[in-house]
Enzyme design. Structure first.
Site, PDB file in Angstrom:
ATOM      1  N   GLY A 100       0.837  -1.196   0.000  1.00 43.91           N
ATOM      2  CA  GLY A 100       0.000   0.000   0.000  1.00 43.91           C
ATOM      3  C   GLY A 100       0.866   1.237   0.000  1.00 43.91           C
ATOM      4  N   GLY A 102       0.262   5.351   0.722  1.00 40.64           N
ATOM      5  CA  GLY A 102      -0.685   6.420   1.045  1.00 40.64           C
ATOM      6  C   GLY A 102      -0.027   7.768   0.793  1.00 40.64           C
ATOM      7  CE  LYS A 103      -3.683  12.304   2.873  1.00 34.97           C
ATOM      8  NZ  LYS A 103      -4.606  11.165   3.138  1.00 34.97           N
ATOM      9  CE  LYS A 119       0.734   4.438   8.062  1.00 32.87           C
ATOM     10  NZ  LYS A 119      -0.575   4.797   8.613  1.00 32.87           N
ATOM     11  CG  ASP A 222      -7.391  10.692   8.124  1.00 35.51           C
ATOM     12  OD1 ASP A 222      -8.243  11.339   7.471  1.00 35.51           O
ATOM     13  OD2 ASP A 222      -6.370  10.209   7.605  1.00 35.51           O
ATOM     14  CG  PHE A 226      -9.948   6.472   1.289  1.00 35.06           C
ATOM     15  CD1 PHE A 226      -9.886   5.925   0.011  1.00 35.06           C
ATOM     16  CD2 PHE A 226     -10.671   7.642   1.482  1.00 35.06           C
ATOM     17  CE1 PHE A 226     -10.526   6.528  -1.053  1.00 35.06           C
ATOM     18  CE2 PHE A 226     -11.317   8.259   0.415  1.00 35.06           C
ATOM     19  CZ  PHE A 226     -11.246   7.697  -0.857  1.00 35.06           C
TER      20      PHE A 226
HETATM   21  N1  LIG Z   1      -1.863  -3.839   8.706  1.00 31.57           N
HETATM   22  C1  LIG Z   1      -2.077  -3.819   7.383  1.00 31.57           C
HETATM   23  N2  LIG Z   1      -2.253  -4.978   6.707  1.00 31.57           N
HETATM   24  C2  LIG Z   1      -2.473  -4.960   5.361  1.00 31.57           C
HETATM   25  N3  LIG Z   1      -2.509  -3.846   4.614  1.00 31.57           N
HETATM   26  C3  LIG Z   1      -2.333  -2.665   5.230  1.00 31.57           C
HETATM   27  C4  LIG Z   1      -2.120  -2.589   6.644  1.00 31.57           C
HETATM   28  N4  LIG Z   1      -1.964  -1.288   6.982  1.00 31.57           N
HETATM   29  C5  LIG Z   1      -2.106  -0.586   5.845  1.00 31.57           C
HETATM   30  N5  LIG Z   1      -2.337  -1.387   4.776  1.00 31.57           N
HETATM   31  C6  LIG Z   1      -2.539  -0.977   3.366  1.00 31.57           C
HETATM   32  O1  LIG Z   1      -1.744   0.171   3.104  1.00 31.57           O
HETATM   33  C7  LIG Z   1      -2.571   1.308   2.796  1.00 31.57           C
HETATM   34  C8  LIG Z   1      -1.996   2.592   3.420  1.00 31.57           C
HETATM   35  O2  LIG Z   1      -1.967   2.466   4.824  1.00 31.57           O
HETATM   36  P1  LIG Z   1      -2.521   3.606   5.810  1.00 31.57           P
HETATM   37  O3  LIG Z   1      -3.927   3.952   5.452  1.00 31.57           O
HETATM   38  O4  LIG Z   1      -2.259   3.142   7.195  1.00 31.57           O
HETATM   39  O5  LIG Z   1      -1.563   4.829   5.546  1.00 31.57           O
HETATM   40  P2  LIG Z   1      -1.765   6.194   4.700  1.00 31.57           P
HETATM   41  O6  LIG Z   1      -3.053   6.158   3.975  1.00 31.57           O
HETATM   42  O7  LIG Z   1      -0.511   6.430   4.016  1.00 31.57           O
HETATM   43  O8  LIG Z   1      -1.855   7.252   5.764  1.00 31.57           O
HETATM   44  P3  LIG Z   1      -2.013   8.829   5.490  1.00 31.57           P
HETATM   45  O9  LIG Z   1      -3.340   9.156   6.074  1.00 31.57           O
HETATM   46  O10 LIG Z   1      -0.843   9.409   6.192  1.00 31.57           O
HETATM   47  O11 LIG Z   1      -1.980   9.017   4.001  1.00 31.57           O
HETATM   48  C9  LIG Z   1      -3.957   0.943   3.328  1.00 31.57           C
HETATM   49  O12 LIG Z   1      -4.983   1.581   2.618  1.00 31.57           O
HETATM   50  C10 LIG Z   1      -3.991  -0.569   3.166  1.00 31.57           C
HETATM   51  O13 LIG Z   1      -4.393  -0.940   1.864  1.00 31.57           O
HETATM   52 MG   LIG Z   2      -4.914   5.730   4.941  1.00 28.09          MG
END
Ligand SMILES: Nc1ncnc2c1ncn2[C@@H]1O[C@H](COP(=O)(O)OP(=O)(O)OP(=O)(O)O)[C@@H](O)[C@H]1O
Ligand SMILES: [Mg+2]
Length: 285
Positions: A100, A102-103, A119, A222, A226
């Site tokens: 994954g 994200g931002k 992460k 948040d 998503f």
């Molecule tokens: N524990 C996990 N197991 C499997 N997939 C995960 C897990 N944590 C996150 N992911 C995948 O990674 C993606 C991004 O993770 P997350 O939403 O925690 O961070 P983010 O969106 O980057 O946060 P931000 O709000 O800073 O942009 C998630 O949408 C999911 O698809």
């Molecule tokens: Mg996220």
């Protein structure tokens, strides 16, 4: 650029030493002068330049020549230091693919006792300034604000997962180093990527988790489609670095916004008729 187990395995001990030394010197310099770096690692100038060249190629360091020749870590270099520590301690044994992005983070699959998610928090990736205004925990002065902010973000997420697990369905926290959180791998899909046959039950499950989190002293802040995953056991709430406690001055508004966002999503996508205010009252108990 993503990290691979192969790149990490191929790092020369001198390259690791340079990464560690850069991290140390970046406490006082946002760009570390070549000469200071060379003296601190104790290599010749030719050796230092050669190893830096190889780290530049891997995307683990950056350099600038104005106003002086200086080097600094990139997110990839910082992630690498965290992964090296986690594997030295045995928290992770193998690095898998990117799962994954994200931002402000990249998430990898990895192995520990079982399958885990890593992460890597990257706060300030796009523009540090715009992040500063939206995340109030980046207060402390630092020569390298993105390192500080990314590590703090990981600490905060780890703390939330620790408080919530297992009463609330969140990934079980396993470990943390620098900006990297190691947690249970959720074998499921993001809510926004699926069409569920029983949307009313799924919404009720999300709100139940929100209520349990509130009872444990944590408001997500948040919450959206998503940041909800679905696995065989039901919903799992992910992405917690911006959580706030219920005594935060804006807690009421922020909790209301979380509930509204998720209720509106179910209304928009599935036509579920639910009143965000009533749901909020239920969450508050
Ligand atoms: N524990 C996990 N197991 C499997 N997939 C995960 C897990 N944590 C996150 N992911 C995948 O990674 C993606 C991004 O993770 P997350 O939403 O925690 O961070 P983010 O969106 O980057 O946060 P931000 O709000 O800073 O942009 C998630 O949408 C999911 O698809
Ligand atoms: Mg996220």
């Amino acid at each position: 650029m993503a990290i691979s187990a192969e790149t990490i395995r191929q790092l020369h001990p001198y390259e690791k030493r340079i990464l560690q030394t850069l991290e140390h010197l970046m406490r006082t310099h946002s760009w570390v002068p070549l000469d200071l770096l060379r003296r601190s690692v104790g290599f010749s100038e030719a050796e230092t330049r050669y190893r830096l060249g190889s780290l530049l190629e891997k995307g683990m360091v950056r350099y600038d020549v104005v106003p002086y020749e200086g080097y600094c870590l990139t997110f990839l270099g910082y992630d690498t230091l965290a992964l090296l520590s986690l594997s030295r301690k045995g928290t992770i044994t193998a690095l898998g693919p990117l799962v994954g992005e994200g931002k402000e983070s990249v998430v990898y699959e990895a192995l520990a006792i079982g399958r885990v998610a890593l992460k890597c928090h990257h706060v300030g990736q796009r523009s540090f300034q715009s992040v500063r205004s939206s995340r109030d925990y980046i207060g402390e002065k630092s020569h390298c604000p993105w390192i500080f902010a990314s590590r703090t973000s990981a600490e905060r997420e780890f703390e939330a997962l620790t408080r919530l697990s297992p009463r609330v369905r969140v990934p079980f926290p396993i470990g943390r180093n620098r900006n990297v959180v190691v947690m249970e791998y959720i074998d499921g899909r993001n809510l926004h990527r699926v069409t569920v046959p029983d949307p009313g039950d799924v919404l009720a499950d999300v709100l139940d988790q929100v209520a349990r989190a509130l009872a444990a002293g944590v408001i997500h802040a948040d919450l959206s489609e998503f940041n909800v995953m679905l696995d065989a056991g039901g919903v799992v709430l992910i992405d917690w670095p911006q959580w706030i406690p219920p005594d935060h001055p804006n807690a009421d508004q922020i909790l209301a916004h979380d509930v509204e966002t998720i209720v509106r999503y179910f209304t928009r996508k599935y036509g579920i008729r639910a009143d965000p205010r009533e749901e909020l009252a239920w969450v508050r108990g």
